[in-house]
Design an enzyme around this catalytic site. Structure first.
Site, short mmCIF file in Angstrom:
data_model
loop_
_atom_site.label_atom_id
_atom_site.label_comp_id
_atom_site.label_asym_id
_atom_site.label_seq_id
_atom_site.Cartn_x
_atom_site.Cartn_y
_atom_site.Cartn_z
N HIS A 26 -2.17 45.14 4.77
CA HIS A 26 -1.18 46.45 4.66
C HIS A 26 -1.84 47.69 4.46
CE1 HIS A 26 -0.69 44.29 0.56
NE2 HIS A 26 -1.10 45.57 0.26
N GLU A 77 3.22 49.33 3.47
CA GLU A 77 3.95 49.12 2.01
C GLU A 77 4.25 50.55 1.63
OE1 GLU A 77 2.75 47.98 -2.74
OE2 GLU A 77 1.49 47.30 -0.83
N HIS A 95 -3.54 59.20 11.31
CA HIS A 95 -2.36 58.58 11.67
C HIS A 95 -2.33 57.06 11.57
CE1 HIS A 95 -4.60 58.86 15.69
NE2 HIS A 95 -4.19 57.62 15.60
N GLU A 143 0.87 57.55 16.25
CA GLU A 143 0.45 57.47 17.71
C GLU A 143 1.18 56.23 18.36
OE1 GLU A 143 -3.28 57.42 20.53
OE2 GLU A 143 -3.73 56.97 18.51
#
Length: 275
Positions: A26, A77, A95, A143
């Site tokens: 994550h 998370e 990003h 994106e």
């Protein structure tokens, strides 16, 4: 029997990440309104809310969202700290990316929900891949990449670095295999971006870290310690169990200060089963 020389021992240690069973677990970052972000990610991106927990004694809440169960998918998370409504994203974080079979349709949906589209869908000149950019309510950029069916829609974390060659060498040696664990269209990858002449970026206080699984946090920490001596960075948490949770982790920062947490594979699965 004679012991192996330090050089031989180090060479053997550096082979460990190639054998280790690793995957991205994550990306962790902070948001100013947890429910607002959950609503945006589920309605605009099509993510699922996988679990949510509140820790009042420490004044924060977490939510985990993604496109499938955490046992096999990369997820985000989100952390909400009581009373903090905004954060500085800084100039270093780039990003997150989501793969979709129809980027135009996704953008239409995001716009209909009131989302902020910062680049309309389409290819760059001379390229065939169609993509778009949007901002979430906290200003994080996503994106959107048009691809065929993929097992990992949440496919990319982009960070800016001050020395691309150094960073590639660092991650190849201690954390990743070619900055990912499978082909780019089949898994999540770490995208490192270098802007000519820019050697430093601000980190802000919004993006926190990425977590990666490992079969042995202790051996992995040895590798990281060895690599940081050559390339920079440092271990920020020595390997061992988290108090009260017993999940074994270790954490480090790379030469640019980006943080990675390595999490024991078996402990992580036990943690998921207990929630």
């Amino acid at each position: 029997m004679a012991e192996a020389s330090p050089a031989v021992a180090n060479a053997e240690l550096l082979e460990w990440p190639k054998k280790d069973k690793r995957r991205f677990l994550h990306a962790v970052y902070r948001v100013g309104d947890l429910d607002r972000t959950i609503k945006y990610y589920t309605e605009c991106f099509g993510m699922e809310l996988l679990r949510k927990r509140d820790v009042p004694e420490e004044k924060y809440s977490n939510a985990f969202l993604g496109f499938g169960p955490e046992q096999s998918y990369f997820v985000v998370e989100l952390t909400y700290n009581y009373g903090v409504t905004s954060y500085d994203i800084g100039t270093g974080f780039g990003h997150l990316a989501i793969a979709t079979e129809d980027v135009y349709k996704m953008v239409e949906n995001i716009r209909a929900k009131g989302g902020n589209v910062t680049r309309e869908p389409g290819p760059l000149k001379g390229m065939t891949t169609h993509f778009a950019f949007v901002k979430d309510p906290d200003g994080y950029i996503f994106e959107l990449i048009q691809r065929g069916p993929t097992p990992e829609p949440l496919c990319q974390v982009m960070l800016r670095v001050g020395d691309l060659g150094r960073s590639i060498k660092f991650y190849e040696k201690c954390a990743l295999a070619m900055l990912g664990y499978a082909e780019e269209d089949q898994t999540t990858v770490l995208e490192l971006a270098y802007s000519y002449g820019v050697t430093e970026y601000t980190k802000g206080n919004a993006y926190a870290q990425v977590a990666i699984s490992t079969d042995d946090v202790y051996k992995s920490a040895e590798v990281v310690n060895l690599v940081t001596q050559e390339l920079g960075g440092k271990i920020t948490r020595q390997p061992g169990p988290i108090p009260g949770l017993n999940t074994k982790i270790t954490s480090f920062v790379d030469p640019d200060g980006w943080k990675t947490v390595l999490v024991d594979n078996e402990d992580f699965l036990k943690e998921l089963q207990s929630e």
